[in-house]
Design a protein around this motif. Structure first.
Motif, mmCIF file in Angstrom:
data_model
loop_
_atom_site.group_PDB
_atom_site.id
_atom_site.type_symbol
_atom_site.label_atom_id
_atom_site.label_comp_id
_atom_site.label_asym_id
_atom_site.label_seq_id
_atom_site.Cartn_x
_atom_site.Cartn_y
_atom_site.Cartn_z
ATOM 1 N N GLY A 12 0.833 -1.210 0.000
ATOM 2 C CA GLY A 12 0.000 0.000 0.000
ATOM 3 C C GLY A 12 0.862 1.252 0.000
ATOM 4 N N GLN A 13 0.271 2.319 0.520
ATOM 5 C CA GLN A 13 0.935 3.613 0.544
ATOM 6 C C GLN A 13 2.352 3.510 1.133
ATOM 7 N N MET A 14 2.466 2.906 2.306
ATOM 8 C CA MET A 14 3.757 2.875 2.997
ATOM 9 C C MET A 14 4.664 1.767 2.466
ATOM 10 N N GLY A 15 4.114 0.563 2.299
ATOM 11 C CA GLY A 15 4.934 -0.579 1.876
ATOM 12 C C GLY A 15 5.609 -0.328 0.530
ATOM 13 N N HIS A 32 5.454 -8.107 -1.189
ATOM 14 C CA HIS A 32 4.319 -9.032 -1.096
ATOM 15 C C HIS A 32 3.070 -8.305 -0.622
ATOM 16 N N ASP A 33 1.924 -8.712 -1.151
ATOM 17 C CA ASP A 33 0.644 -8.213 -0.633
ATOM 18 C C ASP A 33 -0.351 -9.364 -0.701
ATOM 19 N N ALA A 34 -1.302 -9.362 0.220
ATOM 20 C CA ALA A 34 -2.315 -10.428 0.223
ATOM 21 C C ALA A 34 -3.180 -10.337 -1.038
ATOM 22 N N LYS A 35 -3.302 -9.119 -1.571
ATOM 23 C CA LYS A 35 -4.145 -8.935 -2.768
ATOM 24 C C LYS A 35 -3.259 -8.691 -3.987
ATOM 25 N N VAL A 91 -2.203 -3.630 6.996
ATOM 26 C CA VAL A 91 -3.285 -2.927 7.692
ATOM 27 C C VAL A 91 -3.006 -2.840 9.219
ATOM 28 N N GLU A 92 -3.394 -1.682 9.793
ATOM 29 C CA GLU A 92 -3.112 -1.431 11.219
ATOM 30 C C GLU A 92 -4.120 -2.187 12.094
ATOM 31 N N ASN A 93 -3.912 -3.474 12.209
ATOM 32 C CA ASN A 93 -4.822 -4.304 12.998
ATOM 33 C C ASN A 93 -3.973 -5.288 13.798
ATOM 34 N N VAL A 96 -4.282 -9.141 12.945
ATOM 35 C CA VAL A 96 -3.740 -9.480 11.620
ATOM 36 C C VAL A 96 -2.213 -9.377 11.663
ATOM 37 N N LYS A 97 -1.711 -8.358 12.339
ATOM 38 C CA LYS A 97 -0.253 -8.183 12.396
ATOM 39 C C LYS A 97 0.404 -9.316 13.200
ATOM 40 N N THR A 98 -0.172 -9.681 14.340
ATOM 41 C CA THR A 98 0.473 -10.761 15.112
ATOM 42 C C THR A 98 0.434 -12.069 14.319
ATOM 43 N N SER A 116 8.475 -3.987 11.937
ATOM 44 C CA SER A 116 7.119 -3.521 11.640
ATOM 45 C C SER A 116 7.096 -2.007 11.478
ATOM 46 N N ASN A 117 6.290 -1.558 10.526
ATOM 47 C CA ASN A 117 6.089 -0.115 10.306
ATOM 48 C C ASN A 117 4.860 0.384 11.084
ATOM 49 N N THR A 118 4.382 -0.415 12.025
ATOM 50 C CA THR A 118 3.155 -0.027 12.740
ATOM 51 C C THR A 118 3.250 1.360 13.375
ATOM 52 N N SER A 119 2.097 2.049 13.419
ATOM 53 C CA SER A 119 2.035 3.359 14.072
ATOM 54 C C SER A 119 1.637 3.212 15.538
ATOM 55 N N SER A 120 1.055 2.051 15.878
ATOM 56 C CA SER A 120 0.472 1.995 17.223
ATOM 57 C C SER A 120 0.488 0.631 17.900
ATOM 58 N N MET A 142 7.998 7.622 7.916
ATOM 59 C CA MET A 142 7.013 8.700 7.828
ATOM 60 C C MET A 142 6.498 8.768 6.383
ATOM 61 N N ASN A 143 5.342 9.321 6.229
ATOM 62 C CA ASN A 143 4.669 9.381 4.936
ATOM 63 C C ASN A 143 4.846 10.776 4.301
ATOM 64 N N PRO A 144 5.210 10.902 3.047
ATOM 65 C CA PRO A 144 5.561 9.868 2.074
ATOM 66 C C PRO A 144 7.009 9.370 2.262
HETATM 67 P P1 NAI Z 1 -2.581 0.790 3.074
HETATM 68 O O1 NAI Z 1 -4.001 0.498 3.352
HETATM 69 O O2 NAI Z 1 -2.226 1.800 2.011
HETATM 70 O O3 NAI Z 1 -1.824 -0.575 2.683
HETATM 71 C C1 NAI Z 1 -1.927 -1.755 3.419
HETATM 72 C C2 NAI Z 1 -1.707 -2.916 2.474
HETATM 73 O O4 NAI Z 1 -1.604 -4.127 3.239
HETATM 74 C C3 NAI Z 1 -2.862 -3.142 1.473
HETATM 75 O O5 NAI Z 1 -2.346 -3.162 0.153
HETATM 76 C C4 NAI Z 1 -3.442 -4.490 1.874
HETATM 77 O O6 NAI Z 1 -3.914 -5.251 0.764
HETATM 78 C C5 NAI Z 1 -2.248 -5.153 2.519
HETATM 79 N N1 NAI Z 1 -2.601 -6.211 3.473
HETATM 80 C C6 NAI Z 1 -3.589 -6.211 4.392
HETATM 81 N N2 NAI Z 1 -3.573 -7.359 5.101
HETATM 82 C C7 NAI Z 1 -2.542 -8.100 4.597
HETATM 83 C C8 NAI Z 1 -2.000 -9.369 4.929
HETATM 84 N N3 NAI Z 1 -2.531 -10.126 5.887
HETATM 85 N N4 NAI Z 1 -0.927 -9.811 4.234
HETATM 86 C C9 NAI Z 1 -0.384 -9.062 3.243
HETATM 87 N N5 NAI Z 1 -0.850 -7.844 2.898
HETATM 88 C C10 NAI Z 1 -1.917 -7.371 3.571
HETATM 89 O O7 NAI Z 1 -1.939 1.210 4.483
HETATM 90 P P2 NAI Z 1 -0.673 2.133 4.781
HETATM 91 O O8 NAI Z 1 -1.099 3.545 4.943
HETATM 92 O O9 NAI Z 1 0.405 1.799 3.813
HETATM 93 O O10 NAI Z 1 -0.262 1.621 6.238
HETATM 94 C C11 NAI Z 1 0.436 0.422 6.427
HETATM 95 C C12 NAI Z 1 1.047 0.422 7.820
HETATM 96 O O11 NAI Z 1 1.919 1.550 7.965
HETATM 97 C C13 NAI Z 1 0.048 0.522 8.960
HETATM 98 O O12 NAI Z 1 0.525 -0.260 10.024
HETATM 99 C C14 NAI Z 1 0.072 1.995 9.328
HETATM 100 O O13 NAI Z 1 -0.296 2.241 10.640
HETATM 101 C C15 NAI Z 1 1.551 2.301 9.117
HETATM 102 N N6 NAI Z 1 1.866 3.708 8.882
HETATM 103 C C16 NAI Z 1 1.069 4.465 8.065
HETATM 104 C C17 NAI Z 1 1.393 5.797 7.835
HETATM 105 C C18 NAI Z 1 0.558 6.621 6.923
HETATM 106 O O14 NAI Z 1 0.706 7.858 6.929
HETATM 107 N N7 NAI Z 1 -0.306 6.043 6.109
HETATM 108 C C19 NAI Z 1 2.564 6.441 8.468
HETATM 109 C C20 NAI Z 1 3.370 5.523 9.252
HETATM 110 C C21 NAI Z 1 2.990 4.227 9.466
#
Ligand code: NAI
Length: 283
Positions: A12-15, A32-35, A91-93, A96-98, A116-120, A142-144
């Motif tokens: 996603g955005q961060m990965g 890698h992504d689940a989707k 996803v910030e869950n 799912v993360k554990t 982990s890039n987790t925020s919380s 940090m984003n971007p």
């Molecule tokens: P996002 O929603 O853009 O991307 C998350 C991706 O993870 C999606 O492509 C989704 O398909 C994939 N995904 C979900 N479950 C999965 C699984 N079980 N296995 C593989 N892939 C899976 O989210 P975003 O914004 O990139 O955030 C990702 C993490 O980075 C979160 O933990 C968030 O808290 C953290 N973060 C986000 C920031 C932000 O500004 N967006 C800043 C710093 C950290």
């Protein structure tokens, strides 16, 4: 151990941003992504950003080609078998993360670091889902990601010094600055930023100043590049609320109570820029 092979989980955005800066800095990267669709989109976004950098003369065509050659999609999490470090950005869950950390622990080689890039989510909790808590760490970008020069490197309760050193050195190799932070709700960045945003919302709710004036105070008075309400709109008001709740739950201190106006906007679906409306309206 020398880190050479990186696996990024979540495109996603961060990965995708993390995968991009790693590939540009000479690491071999599996993304890698689940989707499948999200994976393809993530890679397309990287290509687009690199192309833009070439057109703006920030990087050469060759550097773009080299970075793309080092980046490979990985259909399965099992590909973690080839990595020296896995960086999770899904996803910030918590659950799912554990779940992902326990699988990564099973697939990744013994020497590999799991980040982990987790925020919380507490790093200590992710570490507890593995049999290698010493090698589990937070790597909070940090984003971007390609633009922002900070990485919070978060030590869980059992993170060992070698893991910390390797990850901090890796952050520097990506031309970022690493800060050492201990595992605590909101870590350091969000612990400081979110209460400021929340206070800006209280200032608005109480009619002390308008949206524009609150932002102007912080921009012109404190030299912030962006006012707190604009920043909240960019981050997403739902994310701001969620992190305030993490701080409130984690510390049990009423000073972290989310502002009712913030909650009201989230309930209304005014989630900020991504929803077209937050403190400001977007076209
Ligand atoms: P996002 O929603 O853009 O991307 C998350 C991706 O993870 C999606 O492509 C989704 O398909 C994939 N995904 C979900 N479950 C999965 C699984 N079980 N296995 C593989 N892939 C899976 O989210 P975003 O914004 O990139 O955030 C990702 C993490 O980075 C979160 O933990 C968030 O808290 C953290 N973060 C986000 C920031 C932000 O500004 N967006 C800043 C710093 C950290």
């Amino acid at each position: 151990m020398t880190i050479q092979n990186v696996m990024v989980i979540g495109a996603g955005q961060m990965g995708a941003g993390i995968a991009q800066v790693c590939a540009q800095s000479g690491y071999n990267v599996l993304l890698h992504d689940a989707k499948e669709e999200a994976l393809n989109q993530g890679i397309a976004n990287i290509e687009k950003r690199l192309e833009r950098s070439v057109s703006k003369d920030r990087i050469s065509e060759q550097a773009k080609q080299d970075a793309l050659a080092r980046l490979q999609p990985a259909a399965a999490l099992e590909n973690a078998r080839q990595c020296d470090i896995a960086i999770e950005a899904i996803v910030e869950n918590r659950d799912v993360k554990t779940g992902i950390f326990s699988k990564l622990d099973a697939y990744a080689p013994e020497h590999a670091i799991l980040a982990s890039n987790t925020s919380s989510v507490p790093i200590t909790e992710l570490a507890a889902a593995t049999n290698r808590p010493g090698q589990v760490i937070g790597m909070h970008y940090m984003n971007p990601v390609p633009v922002m020069p900070l990485v919070e490197v978060i030590r869980g309760l059992e993170t060992n010094d070698e893991t910390y050193k390797q990850v901090a050195a890796m952050a520097y190799s990506l031309s970022k600055t690493a800060v050492e932070v201990n595992d605590s709700p909101g870590f350091a960045a969000n612990r400081i930023l979110m209460p400021m945003i929340n206070e800006a919302v209280f200032t608005l709710q109480e009619g002390t100043a308008s949206v524009e004036d609150i932002d102007t105070v912080m921009k012109l008075g404190m030299n912030h590049p962006m006012g707190p309400l604009t920043l909240a709109d960019f981050i997403g008001l739902d994310t701001c609320l969620f992190i305030m709740e993490v701080l409130q739950d984690g510390f049990g201190d009423s000073k972290y109570r989310p502002c009712p106006l913030l909650r009201k906007y989230v309930n209304a679906g005014w989630l900020g820029k991504k929803a077209g409306r937050g403190f400001y309206q977007y076209q």
